[in-house]
Design a protein around this motif. Structure first.
Motif, mmCIF file in Angstrom:
data_model
loop_
_atom_site.group_PDB
_atom_site.id
_atom_site.type_symbol
_atom_site.label_atom_id
_atom_site.label_comp_id
_atom_site.label_asym_id
_atom_site.label_seq_id
_atom_site.Cartn_x
_atom_site.Cartn_y
_atom_site.Cartn_z
ATOM 1 N N ASN A 65 -1.050 14.066 -30.061
ATOM 2 C CA ASN A 65 0.254 14.724 -30.096
ATOM 3 C C ASN A 65 0.465 15.610 -28.873
ATOM 4 O O ASN A 65 1.558 15.669 -28.326
ATOM 5 C CB ASN A 65 0.395 15.582 -31.356
ATOM 6 C CG ASN A 65 0.565 14.744 -32.595
ATOM 7 O OD1 ASN A 65 0.850 13.571 -32.510
ATOM 8 N ND2 ASN A 65 0.366 15.363 -33.744
ATOM 9 N N ASP A 66 -0.592 16.303 -28.441
ATOM 10 C CA ASP A 66 -0.449 17.224 -27.313
ATOM 11 C C ASP A 66 -0.366 16.507 -25.972
ATOM 12 O O ASP A 66 0.273 16.992 -25.056
ATOM 13 C CB ASP A 66 -1.616 18.205 -27.281
ATOM 14 C CG ASP A 66 -1.510 19.246 -28.384
ATOM 15 O OD1 ASP A 66 -0.417 19.350 -28.973
ATOM 16 O OD2 ASP A 66 -2.495 19.935 -28.642
ATOM 17 N N TYR A 67 -1.031 15.354 -25.862
ATOM 18 C CA TYR A 67 -1.070 14.695 -24.558
ATOM 19 C C TYR A 67 -0.155 13.495 -24.463
ATOM 20 O O TYR A 67 -0.254 12.705 -23.546
ATOM 21 C CB TYR A 67 -2.511 14.295 -24.210
ATOM 22 C CG TYR A 67 -3.336 15.503 -23.854
ATOM 23 C CD1 TYR A 67 -3.088 16.199 -22.689
ATOM 24 C CD2 TYR A 67 -4.328 15.960 -24.700
ATOM 25 C CE1 TYR A 67 -3.820 17.321 -22.365
ATOM 26 C CE2 TYR A 67 -5.072 17.088 -24.386
ATOM 27 C CZ TYR A 67 -4.810 17.758 -23.213
ATOM 28 O OH TYR A 67 -5.539 18.863 -22.887
ATOM 29 N N SER A 68 0.741 13.336 -25.406
ATOM 30 C CA SER A 68 1.664 12.201 -25.317
ATOM 31 C C SER A 68 2.636 12.379 -24.152
ATOM 32 O O SER A 68 3.047 11.416 -23.527
ATOM 33 C CB SER A 68 2.435 12.048 -26.629
ATOM 34 O OG SER A 68 3.174 13.215 -26.882
ATOM 35 N N ASP A 69 2.967 13.633 -23.838
ATOM 36 C CA ASP A 69 3.888 13.875 -22.734
ATOM 37 C C ASP A 69 3.175 14.239 -21.435
ATOM 38 O O ASP A 69 3.780 14.223 -20.381
ATOM 39 C CB ASP A 69 4.889 14.980 -23.110
ATOM 40 C CG ASP A 69 4.208 16.249 -23.593
ATOM 41 O OD1 ASP A 69 4.923 17.244 -23.806
ATOM 42 O OD2 ASP A 69 2.977 16.244 -23.748
ATOM 43 N N ASP A 70 1.896 14.590 -21.491
ATOM 44 C CA ASP A 70 1.147 14.949 -20.283
ATOM 45 C C ASP A 70 0.383 13.725 -19.782
ATOM 46 O O ASP A 70 -0.481 13.201 -20.472
ATOM 47 C CB ASP A 70 0.144 16.073 -20.568
ATOM 48 C CG ASP A 70 0.837 17.366 -20.964
ATOM 49 O OD1 ASP A 70 2.044 17.470 -20.697
ATOM 50 O OD2 ASP A 70 0.173 18.246 -21.530
ATOM 51 N N ASP A 71 0.690 13.297 -18.571
ATOM 52 C CA ASP A 71 -0.006 12.150 -17.997
ATOM 53 C C ASP A 71 -0.705 12.529 -16.701
ATOM 54 O O ASP A 71 -0.732 11.772 -15.734
ATOM 55 C CB ASP A 71 0.970 10.987 -17.741
ATOM 56 C CG ASP A 71 1.461 10.375 -19.032
ATOM 57 O OD1 ASP A 71 0.698 10.420 -20.020
ATOM 58 O OD2 ASP A 71 2.592 9.858 -19.061
ATOM 59 N N ASP A 72 -1.281 13.750 -16.661
ATOM 60 C CA ASP A 72 -2.005 14.177 -15.471
ATOM 61 C C ASP A 72 -3.341 13.463 -15.416
ATOM 62 O O ASP A 72 -4.007 13.273 -16.420
ATOM 63 C CB ASP A 72 -2.256 15.695 -15.506
ATOM 64 C CG ASP A 72 -0.952 16.476 -15.439
ATOM 65 O OD1 ASP A 72 0.024 15.918 -14.908
ATOM 66 O OD2 ASP A 72 -0.924 17.628 -15.913
ATOM 67 N N THR A 73 -3.728 13.074 -14.202
ATOM 68 C CA THR A 73 -5.031 12.450 -14.033
ATOM 69 C C THR A 73 -5.809 13.265 -13.022
ATOM 70 O O THR A 73 -5.252 14.026 -12.241
ATOM 71 C CB THR A 73 -4.893 11.000 -13.534
ATOM 72 O OG1 THR A 73 -4.122 11.015 -12.324
ATOM 73 C CG2 THR A 73 -4.214 10.131 -14.570
ATOM 74 N N GLY A 74 -7.122 13.099 -13.050
ATOM 75 C CA GLY A 74 -7.949 13.823 -12.108
ATOM 76 C C GLY A 74 -8.955 14.713 -12.807
ATOM 77 O O GLY A 74 -9.052 14.760 -14.033
ATOM 78 N N TYR A 75 -9.720 15.427 -11.963
ATOM 79 C CA TYR A 75 -10.805 16.256 -12.469
ATOM 80 C C TYR A 75 -10.288 17.396 -13.337
ATOM 81 O O TYR A 75 -10.798 17.650 -14.417
ATOM 82 C CB TYR A 75 -11.610 16.813 -11.293
ATOM 83 C CG TYR A 75 -12.606 17.871 -11.700
ATOM 84 C CD1 TYR A 75 -13.772 17.515 -12.374
ATOM 85 C CD2 TYR A 75 -12.383 19.210 -11.429
ATOM 86 C CE1 TYR A 75 -14.685 18.462 -12.761
ATOM 87 C CE2 TYR A 75 -13.289 20.180 -11.813
ATOM 88 C CZ TYR A 75 -14.441 19.797 -12.479
ATOM 89 O OH TYR A 75 -15.350 20.749 -12.861
#
Length: 137
Positions: A65-75
């Motif tokens: 639910n929290d990361y459905s809108d966050d698509d950040d990638t990386g360390y």
């Protein structure tokens, strides 16, 4: 020529300047926001527990639910996800332990009869002692 430090303490530990007051307000705002977030997280965990989900299901649902809108990638994103998962796991375990403690308390109060003492003023054994003490042949 050494003298001991003055025993009198200042009323305010920090000098009251505009910059310091602004920094204190900012920290208080962060503290309240963090408290509200943790309260919301605990509410979400309790709702999912009441539905009957286990730890893994609760963790995956809250993270999805929290990361459905966050698509950040990386360390940094992976580190934040790890910290978020750790925070959620802590909330889950604290809620589960609180639920177990409540169930134990309910068991002692209801099924083992510790709640009965408040309803009756005297226990039957105490009444027997009082009647036997009052009668002296």
């Amino acid at each position: 020529n050494s003298e001991p430090a003055s025993p009198q303490t200042r009323q305010h530990a920090f000098p009251t300047s505009l910059l310091v007051e602004k920094a204190i307000k900012k920290l208080e705002k962060k503290k309240t926001r963090k408290h509200e977030k943790s309260k919301q997280l605990n509410n979400d965990v309790v709702k999912l527990m009441n539905v009957g989900k286990n730890k893994k299901q609760i963790l995956s649902e809250i993270l999805s639910n929290d990361y459905s809108d966050d698509d950040d990638t990386g360390y940094r994103a992976s580190k934040n996800k790890h910290l978020k998962a750790k925070r959620i796991k802590t909330a889950i375990s604290s809620c589960m332990s609180a639920k177990k403690a409540e169930a134990r308390q309910r068991e002692w109060r209801d099924s083992r009869g510790f709640n009965v003492g408040k309803a009756q003023k005297d226990f039957p054994r105490q009444q027997d002692k009082q009647t036997s003490n009052s009668y002296q042949g």
